[in-house]
Design an enzyme around this catalytic site. Structure first.
Site, PDB file in Angstrom:
ATOM      1  N   PHE A  65       0.845  -1.178   0.000  1.00 16.08           N
ATOM      2  CA  PHE A  65       0.000   0.000   0.000  1.00 16.08           C
ATOM      3  C   PHE A  65       0.889   1.239   0.000  1.00 16.08           C
ATOM      4  CE2 PHE A  65      -4.173  -1.591   2.150  1.00 16.08           C
ATOM      5  CZ  PHE A  65      -4.492  -2.260   0.980  1.00 16.08           C
ATOM      6  N   GLU A  66       0.451   2.241  -0.709  1.00 19.77           N
ATOM      7  CA  GLU A  66       1.193   3.504  -0.761  1.00 19.77           C
ATOM      8  C   GLU A  66       1.411   4.103   0.627  1.00 19.77           C
ATOM      9  OE1 GLU A  66       0.464   7.991  -2.517  1.00 19.77           O
ATOM     10  OE2 GLU A  66      -0.600   6.313  -3.424  1.00 19.77           O
TER      11      GLU A  66
END
Length: 268
Positions: A65-66
């Site tokens: 995930f960013e």
């Protein structure tokens, strides 16, 4: 047959499916992911596809995930609303800073970036910034986030509905670069790695030729014809005469997606 008649026929064919267009996107995208890969996934269809791949043929797939979560733990029926969702840190493999995640990307540890967009053109350039004139846009969109970084440094898979308003001759703004203007223009712009790998739509699977880097049809989904693709694309999109047909989603694949998203927040 007129284009309007073709669209009517296509709508009937799609309505007869035992799955939604979004479920089809999720299944077909999942099949493109391989065991052992590391994938940068956004929320919605990208995340659903990545989890589906993990539960079927790619148990060693790692999801990033960013927001800094590596290997998020996602419970059925509790899909995160954003890539910064901190509930996904519980039982995740690792939690790092956003900077460290992007450094992993820059150092070549990410195999696949997975996202959507409002517009895409024949060279795979994505627009998720605005629609219309930059000085006075008709619609403002979420913007880049980490999309530009991901598209600049990794192989990209894009999942989106196949509509003429989305598949345009030239995007209004390049938020995330594909092959720029085709040929070697991506490398000449300073982006020697990565590029657009596949575009998955509710009509087919699209790729890019090795020389000109222009979009082409690799496969059509069941019930879809070459005329359907052309009627819903805003530029000339080659369809080979012997184009294959994809295998329809299996009940096992659909069951997993429906368990993950029982309220159909993303798969309706």
């Amino acid at each position: 047959m007129t284009i309007e008649a073709a669209r009517t026929g296509l709508a009937g064919a799609l309505a007869s499916r035992s799955y939604t267009a979004s479920e089809l996107l999720g299944v077909m995208s999942a099949r493109l992911l391989k065991d052992g890969q590391t994938v940068f996934a956004g929320v919605g269809i990208p995340l659903l596809a990545a989890i589906l791949a993990q539960k079927t043929h790619a148990p060693g797939l790692t999801i990033l995930f960013e927001g800094g979560v590596i290997g998020p733990f996602v419970e059925a029926g509790k899909l995160p609303p954003s890539t910064n969702e901190q509930r996904c840190t519980r039982r995740a493999n690792m939690l790092v800073s956003i900077t460290e995640v992007l450094l992993m990307l820059q150092r070549g540890y990410v195999d696949v970036g997975f996202m959507g967009g409002a517009q895409i053109d024949r060279y795979g350039n994505l627009n998720s910034s605005f629609i219309g004139d930059p000085a006075n846009p008709k619609i403002r969109l979420p913007g880049t986030g980490g999309g530009n970084d991901i598209a600049s440094l990794a192989d990209m898979i894009v999942a989106m509905k196949h509509e003429k308003r989305r598949f345009v001759e030239k995007v209004d703004f390049i938020t995330s670069p594909g092959f720029i203007n085709g040929g070697r223009t991506r490398a000449e712009a300073g982006l020697p790695a990565g590029g657009m790998f596949r575009v998955v739509t509710d009509l087919g699977i699209l790729g890019f030729d090795e020389e000109n880097r222009e979009m082409m049809v690799l496969a059509l989904h069941p019930g879809v014809t070459a005329a359907d693709i052309k009627a819903n694309t805003g530029f000339e999109l080659p369809v080979p005469a012997d184009v294959p047909t994809t295998e329809a989603p299996a009940m096992e694949e659909l069951a997993i997606l429906r368990e993950l998203d029982p309220e159909q927040l993303y798969t309706a």
